[in-house]
Scaffold this motif. Structure first.
Motif, PDB file in Angstrom:
ATOM      1  N   GLY A  96       0.800  -1.225   0.000  1.00 40.88           N
ATOM      2  CA  GLY A  96       0.000   0.000   0.000  1.00 40.88           C
ATOM      3  C   GLY A  96       0.826   1.265   0.000  1.00 40.88           C
ATOM      4  N   LYS A  97       2.142   1.126  -0.176  1.00 33.75           N
ATOM      5  CA  LYS A  97       3.062   2.272  -0.208  1.00 33.75           C
ATOM      6  C   LYS A  97       2.943   3.127   1.048  1.00 33.75           C
ATOM      7  N   GLY A  98       2.593   2.456   2.167  1.00 33.98           N
ATOM      8  CA  GLY A  98       2.480   3.164   3.433  1.00 33.98           C
ATOM      9  C   GLY A  98       1.123   3.774   3.702  1.00 33.98           C
ATOM     10  N   SER A  99       0.158   3.584   2.783  1.00 30.91           N
ATOM     11  CA  SER A  99      -1.153   4.220   2.940  1.00 30.91           C
ATOM     12  C   SER A  99      -2.214   3.298   3.536  1.00 30.91           C
ATOM     13  N   TYR A 100      -1.927   2.009   3.642  1.00 28.88           N
ATOM     14  CA  TYR A 100      -2.925   1.054   4.133  1.00 28.88           C
ATOM     15  C   TYR A 100      -3.200   1.249   5.626  1.00 28.88           C
ATOM     16  N   THR A 101      -4.451   1.022   5.999  1.00 33.11           N
ATOM     17  CA  THR A 101      -4.807   0.938   7.415  1.00 33.11           C
ATOM     18  C   THR A 101      -4.249  -0.360   7.987  1.00 33.11           C
ATOM     19  N   ILE A 102      -4.242  -0.461   9.294  1.00 27.92           N
ATOM     20  CA  ILE A 102      -3.774  -1.697   9.925  1.00 27.92           C
ATOM     21  C   ILE A 102      -4.641  -2.874   9.490  1.00 27.92           C
ATOM     22  N   GLY A 103      -5.951  -2.654   9.421  1.00 23.13           N
ATOM     23  CA  GLY A 103      -6.845  -3.721   8.985  1.00 23.13           C
ATOM     24  C   GLY A 103      -6.523  -4.210   7.586  1.00 23.13           C
ATOM     25  N   LYS A 104      -6.224  -3.283   6.697  1.00 26.38           N
ATOM     26  CA  LYS A 104      -5.875  -3.646   5.327  1.00 26.38           C
ATOM     27  C   LYS A 104      -4.525  -4.363   5.285  1.00 26.38           C
ATOM     28  N   ILE A 105      -3.578  -3.934   6.105  1.00 24.78           N
ATOM     29  CA  ILE A 105      -2.258  -4.576   6.145  1.00 24.78           C
ATOM     30  C   ILE A 105      -2.389  -6.046   6.549  1.00 24.78           C
ATOM     31  N   VAL A 106      -3.132  -6.324   7.627  1.00 27.01           N
ATOM     32  CA  VAL A 106      -3.231  -7.723   8.074  1.00 27.01           C
ATOM     33  C   VAL A 106      -4.017  -8.561   7.067  1.00 27.01           C
ATOM     34  N   THR A 107      -4.983  -7.948   6.380  1.00 30.08           N
ATOM     35  CA  THR A 107      -5.729  -8.673   5.350  1.00 30.08           C
ATOM     36  C   THR A 107      -4.818  -9.059   4.186  1.00 30.08           C
ATOM     37  N   MET A 108      -4.005  -8.119   3.738  1.00 27.17           N
ATOM     38  CA  MET A 108      -3.075  -8.402   2.639  1.00 27.17           C
ATOM     39  C   MET A 108      -1.994  -9.402   3.065  1.00 27.17           C
ATOM     40  N   ALA A 109      -1.553  -9.306   4.317  1.00 27.44           N
ATOM     41  CA  ALA A 109      -0.569 -10.270   4.830  1.00 27.44           C
ATOM     42  C   ALA A 109      -1.163 -11.671   4.867  1.00 27.44           C
ATOM     43  N   GLY A 110      -2.425 -11.764   5.296  1.00 24.65           N
ATOM     44  CA  GLY A 110      -3.090 -13.059   5.334  1.00 24.65           C
ATOM     45  C   GLY A 110      -3.283 -13.646   3.949  1.00 24.65           C
ATOM     46  N   GLU A 111      -3.637 -12.790   3.000  1.00 27.25           N
ATOM     47  CA  GLU A 111      -3.818 -13.263   1.625  1.00 27.25           C
ATOM     48  C   GLU A 111      -2.497 -13.807   1.075  1.00 27.25           C
ATOM     49  N   THR A 112      -1.412 -13.110   1.365  1.00 31.03           N
ATOM     50  CA  THR A 112      -0.094 -13.573   0.919  1.00 31.03           C
ATOM     51  C   THR A 112       0.260 -14.905   1.571  1.00 31.03           C
ATOM     52  N   ALA A 113       0.008 -15.014   2.864  1.00 27.08           N
ATOM     53  CA  ALA A 113       0.357 -16.232   3.603  1.00 27.08           C
ATOM     54  C   ALA A 113      -0.416 -17.445   3.128  1.00 27.08           C
ATOM     55  N   ARG A 114      -1.592 -17.224   2.552  1.00 28.26           N
ATOM     56  CA  ARG A 114      -2.414 -18.354   2.100  1.00 28.26           C
ATOM     57  C   ARG A 114      -1.928 -18.960   0.779  1.00 28.26           C
ATOM     58  N   PHE A 115      -1.070 -18.262   0.076  1.00 24.26           N
ATOM     59  CA  PHE A 115      -0.435 -18.871  -1.096  1.00 24.26           C
ATOM     60  C   PHE A 115       0.597 -19.890  -0.615  1.00 24.26           C
ATOM     61  N   PRO A 116       0.688 -21.050  -1.255  1.00 21.76           N
ATOM     62  CA  PRO A 116       1.698 -22.035  -0.841  1.00 21.76           C
ATOM     63  C   PRO A 116       3.088 -21.604  -1.288  1.00 21.76           C
ATOM     64  N   ASP A 117       4.082 -22.021  -0.530  1.00 25.99           N
ATOM     65  CA  ASP A 117       5.477 -21.782  -0.923  1.00 25.99           C
ATOM     66  C   ASP A 117       6.001 -23.085  -1.518  1.00 25.99           C
ATOM     67  N   ARG A 118       5.993 -23.160  -2.834  1.00 25.53           N
ATOM     68  CA  ARG A 118       6.336 -24.415  -3.512  1.00 25.53           C
ATOM     69  C   ARG A 118       7.807 -24.788  -3.362  1.00 25.53           C
ATOM     70  N   TYR A 119       8.623 -23.816  -2.977  1.00 23.56           N
ATOM     71  CA  TYR A 119      10.061 -24.070  -2.888  1.00 23.56           C
ATOM     72  C   TYR A 119      10.558 -24.201  -1.450  1.00 23.56           C
ATOM     73  N   CYS A 120       9.604 -24.255  -0.527  1.00 27.72           N
ATOM     74  CA  CYS A 120       9.983 -24.381   0.884  1.00 27.72           C
ATOM     75  C   CYS A 120      10.621 -25.748   1.134  1.00 27.72           C
ATOM     76  N   PRO A 121      11.815 -25.792   1.713  1.00 28.83           N
ATOM     77  CA  PRO A 121      12.437 -27.086   2.016  1.00 28.83           C
ATOM     78  C   PRO A 121      11.544 -27.915   2.941  1.00 28.83           C
ATOM     79  N   ILE A 122      11.497 -29.208   2.705  1.00 27.34           N
ATOM     80  CA  ILE A 122      10.668 -30.081   3.542  1.00 27.34           C
ATOM     81  C   ILE A 122      11.433 -30.392   4.824  1.00 27.34           C
ATOM     82  N   VAL A 123      11.270 -29.497   5.774  1.00 28.64           N
ATOM     83  CA  VAL A 123      11.947 -29.642   7.074  1.00 28.64           C
ATOM     84  C   VAL A 123      10.894 -29.471   8.156  1.00 28.64           C
ATOM     85  N   LYS A 124      10.771 -30.444   9.013  1.00 29.98           N
ATOM     86  CA  LYS A 124       9.790 -30.356  10.093  1.00 29.98           C
ATOM     87  C   LYS A 124      10.324 -29.450  11.201  1.00 29.98           C
ATOM     88  N   THR A 125       9.526 -28.448  11.554  1.00 31.60           N
ATOM     89  CA  THR A 125       9.909 -27.527  12.622  1.00 31.60           C
ATOM     90  C   THR A 125       9.202 -27.910  13.918  1.00 31.60           C
TER      91      THR A 125
END
Length: 285
Positions: free
Chosen positions: A118-147
């Motif tokens: 949002g180039k610094g213009s997003y509200t906190i609510g919008k920031i967490v929504t966009m962060a959640g949307e990003t997190a819901r995409f899978p990371d296909r290149y994530c090493p298979i390591v159990k944490t």
């Protein structure tokens, strides 16, 4: 890199690092490293935690830069994940192999990325929504390591750090951020306001760091004790609670990560702080 993009990337990175440092310096915290002691962590010091936080500045700056002005996508998800893994390697080099901020890189990285969208213009609510949307995409290149966090989340059927982000950081939005602001509005000191936010997180979060170390019994104890201190408002009890957490090997590390994330969101919306940094930035450049 254009001037505004460079400015915001530097500001977001500094805000993220300062949030990590504020979290570790907050005292007294139960079971966690602070200015008084190392809590349940015999392998950590406040000096090491500060060094670790400082080492991540370029990581957060790079995440902000690649995210600036664009929308969540599979490509971006994997880009910031790769930057995050590089940041983890830097962290481990600085700490001699000790995991100081892996969870924080995940949470803060997503929020830094979302704020930059949002180039610094997003509200906190919008920031967490966009962060959640990003997190819901899978990371296909994530090493298979159990944490530890992943194993615990499966074992106990809790969300863990991944689920928290994918659900748009509900514990920040429902508990830590409103309680932080309410405590300030009541005239409490900044330190007390931050302790209110931390205790609210410990009282409500299914913290996988606690579950990993002590199981469901430790989590129940930590939640109950944090709620008791929070409701009483008597923070003189925190020293004794730290002693008890240390004795039981309880460390609310997940709550600490979310406190740092809370402080970051608070900073990114503080127009005065942004304007002060802009003046400093423009003077230097």
């Amino acid at each position: 890199m254009n001037k505004e993009k460079q400015f915001f990337s530097q500001y977001a990175a500094r805000a993220a690092v300062l949030s990590l440092i504020e979290e570790v310096e907050l005292t007294p915290k139960p079971g966690l490293v602070d200015s008084a002691n190392t809590g349940s962590h015999s392998d950590l010091t406040i000096h090491l935690m500060r060094k670790s936080a400082e080492s991540l500045k370029e990581t957060f700056k790079e995440m902000a830069s690649v995210s600036y002005g664009i929308s969540p996508s599979q490509t971006l998800r994997e880009e910031i994940a790769e930057i995050g893994r590089k940041g983890e390697r830097i962290m481990y080099e600085v700490t001699g192999g000790i995991n100081t901020h892996k969870g924080a890189i995940w949470a803060l990285g997503l929020l830094v990325s979302a704020a930059a969208m949002g180039k610094g213009s997003y509200t906190i609510g919008k920031i967490v929504t966009m962060a959640g949307e990003t997190a819901r995409f899978p990371d296909r290149y994530c090493p298979i390591v159990k944490t530890n966090g992943g194993r615990v989340a499966i074992k106990y059927g809790v969300n863990g750090a991944k689920g928290e982000a994918q659900q748009d950081f509900p514990h920040i939005m429902r508990f830590s951020l409103p309680i932080l602001k309410r405590a300030r509005s009541q005239g409490r000191s900044e330190g007390d306001a931050q302790l209110h936010a931390l205790l609210a997180l410990i009282a409500h979060l299914d913290d996988t760091c606690i579950l990993h170390r002590g199981g469901a019994e430790a989590l129940s104890f930590a939640k109950n004790q944090a709620a008791t201190v929070l409701n009483s408002g008597n923070f003189s009890k925190l020293k004794n609670l730290n002693d008890e957490f240390t004795r039981r090997n309880i460390s609310p590390g997940g709550s600490a990560d979310l406190l740092a994330a809370t402080l970051f969101l608070d900073k990114i919306q503080a127009n005065k702080a942004v304007n002060e940094f802009r003046k400093e930035y423009e003077y230097i450049h």
